[in-house]
Write a protein that holds these residues in place. Structure first.
Motif, PDB file in Angstrom:
ATOM      1  N   ASP A  50       0.939  -1.177   0.089  1.00 37.07           N
ATOM      2  CA  ASP A  50       0.028   0.015  -0.100  1.00 37.07           C
ATOM      3  C   ASP A  50       0.764   0.989   0.085  1.00 37.07           C
ATOM      4  O   ASP A  50       1.360   1.726   1.205  1.00 37.07           O
ATOM      5  N   ALA A  51       1.167   1.752  -1.245  1.00 35.22           N
ATOM      6  CA  ALA A  51       2.129   3.024  -1.457  1.00 35.22           C
ATOM      7  C   ALA A  51       1.530   4.140  -0.448  1.00 35.22           C
ATOM      8  O   ALA A  51       2.445   4.891  -0.118  1.00 35.22           O
ATOM      9  N   ASN A  52       0.385   4.185  -0.144  1.00 34.55           N
ATOM     10  CA  ASN A  52      -0.047   5.433   0.706  1.00 34.55           C
ATOM     11  C   ASN A  52      -0.187   5.115   2.032  1.00 34.55           C
ATOM     12  O   ASN A  52      -0.379   6.073   3.033  1.00 34.55           O
ATOM     13  N   ASN A  53       0.161   4.135   2.490  1.00 31.32           N
ATOM     14  CA  ASN A  53      -0.006   3.625   4.012  1.00 31.32           C
ATOM     15  C   ASN A  53       1.471   3.559   4.473  1.00 31.32           C
ATOM     16  O   ASN A  53       2.348   2.846   4.448  1.00 31.32           O
ATOM     17  N   GLU A  54       2.070   4.721   5.239  1.00 38.20           N
ATOM     18  CA  GLU A  54       3.331   4.931   5.545  1.00 38.20           C
ATOM     19  C   GLU A  54       3.447   4.693   7.226  1.00 38.20           C
ATOM     20  O   GLU A  54       4.373   4.859   7.963  1.00 38.20           O
ATOM     21  N   GLU A  55       2.416   4.043   7.596  1.00 41.11           N
ATOM     22  CA  GLU A  55       2.390   3.815   9.175  1.00 41.11           C
ATOM     23  C   GLU A  55       3.303   2.688   9.594  1.00 41.11           C
ATOM     24  O   GLU A  55       3.400   1.655   8.636  1.00 41.11           O
ATOM     25  N   SER A  56       4.147   2.741  10.481  1.00 41.20           N
ATOM     26  CA  SER A  56       4.942   1.900  11.078  1.00 41.20           C
ATOM     27  C   SER A  56       4.323   0.729  11.691  1.00 41.20           C
ATOM     28  O   SER A  56       3.523   0.945  12.520  1.00 41.20           O
ATOM     29  N   VAL A  57       4.821  -0.431  11.249  1.00 39.44           N
ATOM     30  CA  VAL A  57       4.063  -1.634  12.072  1.00 39.44           C
ATOM     31  C   VAL A  57       5.296  -2.270  12.568  1.00 39.44           C
ATOM     32  O   VAL A  57       6.264  -2.678  12.009  1.00 39.44           O
ATOM     33  N   GLY A  58       5.109  -2.749  13.824  1.00 38.50           N
ATOM     34  CA  GLY A  58       6.175  -3.729  14.517  1.00 38.50           C
ATOM     35  C   GLY A  58       5.992  -5.037  13.924  1.00 38.50           C
ATOM     36  O   GLY A  58       5.017  -5.951  14.238  1.00 38.50           O
TER      37      GLY A  58
END
Length: 367
Positions: A50-58
């Motif tokens: 998802d190129a628009n989702n920059e949320e960091s995920v652990g």
């Protein structure tokens, strides 16, 4: 022009030529379409989930993780679109020597960026002040996560978690959750399976290990209380419930129906058949391996469900609500066997002959 100018043999020959030409064109179109499809899929494999989702995920990659399990973990966390496609992309690139550890990855990262991070042990856009404890993690792994995000040493964390005084304090603070059962001398770590998988805020890296652990235990207590009546109705103790849930959790993948796995275990227990689940062998040995060998099945331990009937003395890791729900509400099946293919698909069987046939088809022939 009338067909009468052509004898029947000539007309038949002309029709045959047209049919051959038609079939040739048809197959060329299929080949072209297939090539275009492969090209499209391969182009898609190189793009972000998802190129628009920059949320960091652990994301946690345990020691000894196979490429298949890493790819599955990334798919489950939304970092890649498709685990199988990512796995083959990695192989095509000649990569795969990845580092275990805690990563903060994003769905906006390309597969190539993810590969670089995993290869170099590079944490991208590090998430400060958070502890990410994944489902299925064992106490030793949780100790490593705590150590990596705090000022504490992993060995010291593990000692603190197994300290007799601390364990008894947790029994006093959470009497409905932690009982005398955790003091069974066969249990490796008393609090194994009692530290809930979730993301925890950590503003102070010097915070005492005991305080961090109790927050996780309190979360487990909170979750288990939602199931109190159903656990009681099942005839299990809370300790047995968490033990059973951990077995389902350790066998599960993103493509697995946990309720079917739970049904297989229940079916075996009903006929006094050993559970024979590989994760218990690895837990007994204290190792992470891609494959369990026949010689491993002989390992002498109360946790080895190939040697001992019934549940293990205690949990072999933590578990999430999906596995807990599966234990309390299993699917009704007559399956006694299951196996996971290298692609992560799970196949079920009623008899040993059916199971061995599936093993030859999906495991032996792919090695």
């Amino acid at each position: 022009m009338s067909n009468e100018l052509y004898p029947p043999a000539a007309r038949k020959k002309r029709r045959l030529k047209r049919a051959v030409l038609f079939m040739l064109v048809f197959f060329l179109l299929i080949a072209a379409g297939g090539a275009a499809g492969v090209y499209y899929i391969w182009q898609s494999a190189a793009k972000p989930a998802d190129a628009n989702n920059e949320e960091s995920v652990g994301v946690s990659i345990p020691l000894g993780s196979s490429l298949s399990s890493i790819a599955q973990t990334l798919e489950e966390n939304g970092i890649v679109k498709d685990a199988t496609l990512f796995k083959y992309y990695v192989k095509y690139k000649g990569e795969g020597d990845f580092q275990a550890g805690q990563y903060a990855l994003s769905p906006s990262m390309t597969p190539d960026e993810i590969i670089v991070s995993l290869r170099e042990g590079k944490v991208t856009e590090a998430v400060d002040g958070r502890l990410v404890i994944p489902e299925g993690f064992q106490l030793t792994q949780i100790a490593e996560v705590i150590a990596a995000e705090t000022d504490h040493d992993a060995d010291d964390v593990l000692k603190a978690l197994n300290n007799d005084a601390f364990v008894k304090k947790m029994m006093t603070n959470h009497p409905g959750l932690i009982t005398e059962e955790v003091l069974n001398e066969q249990i490796r770590y008393p609090l194994e399976g009692y530290l809930y998988p979730a993301t925890y805020e950590l503003s102070d890296p010097s915070r005492p290990v005991e305080d961090i652990a109790e927050e996780m235990i309190a979360k487990t207590d909170e979750v288990v209380k939602m199931y109190t009546d159903r656990i009681r109705a099942s005839g299990m103790t809370v300790h047995e419930f968490l033990t059973f849930s951990s077995l389902v959790e350790e066998e599960a993948t993103g493509k697995t129906d946990r309720k079917k796995i739970a049904s297989v275990f229940y079916n075996r227990l009903k006929v006094d058949m050993p559970l024979q689940t590989d994760p218990t062998v690895l837990y007994a040995q204290g190792e992470h391996k891609d494959r369990v060998l026949y010689e491993d099945l002989e390992f002498d331990s109360p946790y080895n469900t190939y040697q001992v009937k019934g549940l293990t003395p205690g949990p072999i890791g933590n578990s999430g609500t999906d596995s807990m729900e599966a234990v309390l509400e299993p699917e009704q099946t007559d399956f006694f066997y299951f196996l996971a293919s290298p692609a992560g698909d799970v196949y079920y069987a009623k008899t040993l002959d059916e199971h061995n046939a599936l093993k030859r088809k999906y495991i032996t022939n792919n090695q």
